[in-house]
Design a protein around this motif. Structure first.
Motif, PDB file in Angstrom:
ATOM      1  N   UNK A  14      68.872  14.230   4.689  1.00 12.05           N
ATOM      2  CA  UNK A  14      67.456  14.540   4.523  1.00 12.05           C
ATOM      3  C   UNK A  14      66.851  15.280   5.705  1.00 12.05           C
ATOM      4  N   UNK A  15      67.572  15.310   6.820  1.00  9.76           N
ATOM      5  CA  UNK A  15      66.998  15.910   8.018  1.00  9.76           C
ATOM      6  C   UNK A  15      67.174  17.433   8.012  1.00  9.76           C
ATOM      7  N   UNK A  16      66.665  18.074   9.035  1.00 14.27           N
ATOM      8  CA  UNK A  16      66.779  19.528   9.201  1.00 14.27           C
ATOM      9  C   UNK A  16      68.240  19.958   9.126  1.00 14.27           C
ATOM     10  N   UNK A  17      68.506  20.976   8.325  1.00 16.87           N
ATOM     11  CA  UNK A  17      69.896  21.377   8.104  1.00 16.87           C
ATOM     12  C   UNK A  17      70.361  22.592   8.867  1.00 16.87           C
ATOM     13  N   UNK A  58      75.049  23.941  13.671  1.00 18.85           N
ATOM     14  CA  UNK A  58      74.439  24.102  12.344  1.00 18.85           C
ATOM     15  C   UNK A  58      75.519  24.189  11.274  1.00 18.85           C
ATOM     16  N   UNK A  59      76.608  24.878  11.618  1.00 15.03           N
ATOM     17  CA  UNK A  59      77.682  25.105  10.652  1.00 15.03           C
ATOM     18  C   UNK A  59      78.507  23.846  10.387  1.00 15.03           C
ATOM     19  N   UNK A  60      78.768  23.052  11.432  1.00 16.25           N
ATOM     20  CA  UNK A  60      79.684  21.913  11.286  1.00 16.25           C
ATOM     21  C   UNK A  60      79.013  20.544  11.382  1.00 16.25           C
ATOM     22  N   UNK A  61      77.717  20.523  11.741  1.00 14.84           N
ATOM     23  CA  UNK A  61      77.116  19.208  11.988  1.00 14.84           C
ATOM     24  C   UNK A  61      75.772  19.017  11.289  1.00 14.84           C
ATOM     25  N   UNK A  62      74.894  20.003  11.370  1.00 13.68           N
ATOM     26  CA  UNK A  62      73.510  19.764  10.929  1.00 13.68           C
ATOM     27  C   UNK A  62      73.243  20.123   9.477  1.00 13.68           C
ATOM     28  N   UNK A  63      74.085  20.949   8.870  1.00 11.54           N
ATOM     29  CA  UNK A  63      73.806  21.320   7.475  1.00 11.54           C
ATOM     30  C   UNK A  63      74.044  20.106   6.578  1.00 11.54           C
ATOM     31  N   UNK A  64      73.415  20.077   5.418  1.00  8.37           N
ATOM     32  CA  UNK A  64      73.474  18.866   4.580  1.00  8.37           C
ATOM     33  C   UNK A  64      74.887  18.450   4.186  1.00  8.37           C
ATOM     34  N   UNK A  65      75.760  19.407   3.925  1.00 11.36           N
ATOM     35  CA  UNK A  65      77.130  19.031   3.513  1.00 11.36           C
ATOM     36  C   UNK A  65      77.849  18.340   4.666  1.00 11.36           C
ATOM     37  N   UNK A  66      77.761  18.930   5.861  1.00 10.47           N
ATOM     38  CA  UNK A  66      78.432  18.316   7.013  1.00 10.47           C
ATOM     39  C   UNK A  66      77.857  16.943   7.325  1.00 10.47           C
TER      40      UNK A  66
END
Ligand SMILES: C[S@@+](CC[C@H](N)C(=O)[O-])C[C@H]1O[C@@H](n2cnc3c(N)ncnc32)[C@H](O)[C@@H]1O
Length: 266
Positions: A14-17, A58-66
């Protein structure tokens, strides 16, 4: 094995992705496409502009899928830690910017965990030391996941858990690479493997230019194997009893079969 606690994982999505960073990254890749194809631009300079980790995170940690996948891994590891008595010796391979690490460290008990954060070089150590300064049980080392760990000074049966997040796809022969990891696990040891299982155009035109990915030959149309081939590789490597958690036809983790008495509750 405990059932997956999806409610824990979903909260993390739910957080910033990292949308702004991802958009900027893909725009930069698109603008540099010709130069990337000609080898005139280092794709790592686009992933780590000015040495900054925010695009990679962003690519490996913060996006919703990661977030979702790493939270699933944390749920599993947390359950394992709670059900396991005594010291927990954890080895992370290809830890890099520590995306999975960031999810896993908070669920491990401070007083009985030793977490060895490794990558193919010490390049990420200074940043990781800053990022994980609040976790005194983390140690830092170097391990080339594509070479025999025993030949690199690691001892047989010296870990209870191996974590490999988004790294084993670098192996041209994943079964052989996984088989070389197996002797590191003690009786009842576990392997948590996070991998993409689809080759997408987004990967091909961005991180696909990174040497570790573009050198891979064991894929139909890219480095990421479909689930049956990962299962086959795990089986050939002596890992089985695999619990695969599927996310959007993409991500899975497993545990090994080769130990007689699993230490964690099954
Ligand atoms: C896609 S990044 C994933 C980083 C981190 N595990 C994550 O999920 O955010 C792949 C990582 O694997 C590392 N790597 C590549 N080849 C490796 C090798 N032969 N042995 C160990 N690590 C390797 C890279 O340096 C990089 O940190």
């Amino acid at each position: 094995m405990q059932p997956l606690q999806l409610h824990k994982a979903s909260a993390a999505t739910e957080a910033n992705g990292g949308e702004a960073e991802l958009r900027a990254f893909f725009v930069a890749c698109q603008r540099s496409a010709k130069a990337l194809l000609h080898g005139e631009v280092n794709p790592l300079d686009l992933l780590f502009p000015g040495g900054d980790w925010s695009v990679a995170e962003a690519l490996y940690e913060h996006n919703p899928i990661s977030r979702h996948v790493n939270a699933l891994a944390a749920s599993l590891v947390g359950d394992w830690a709670s059900a396991t008595v005594g010291p927990l010796r954890v080895l992370e391979i290809g830890a890099g910017i520590g995306s999975a690490t960031a999810a896993l460290l908070p669920v491990l008990p401070v007083d009985r965990t030793r977490y060895l954060f490794t990558d193919v070089s010490a390049f990420f150590h200074p940043g990781a030391r800053r990022k994980f300064a609040a976790f005194p049980f983390v140690q830092y080392g170097v391990l080339d996941a594509l070479r025999d760990p025993l030949a690199q000074g690691f001892l047989p049966e010296s870990f209870d858990l191996i974590v490999a997040a988004n790294v084993m796809h670098n192996a041209a022969d994943p079964a052989a690479a996984l088989a070389r990891l197996r002797p590191l696990l003690a009786d009842g040891g576990r392997l948590v493997l996070i991998e993409a299982t689809r080759n997408t155009r987004a990967h091909a035109v961005s991180v696909g230019f990174i040497e570790g990915l573009s050198g891979v030959t064991d894929g139909d149309d890219g480095p990421f194997l479909p689930l049956p081939r990962w299962l086959d590789a795990l089986d050939k490597a002596g890992f089985a009893d695999a619990a695969a958690s599927r996310f959007r036809r993409g991500w899975h983790r497993f545990r090994p079969r080769h130990h007689r008495r699993p230490r964690a509750a099954a």
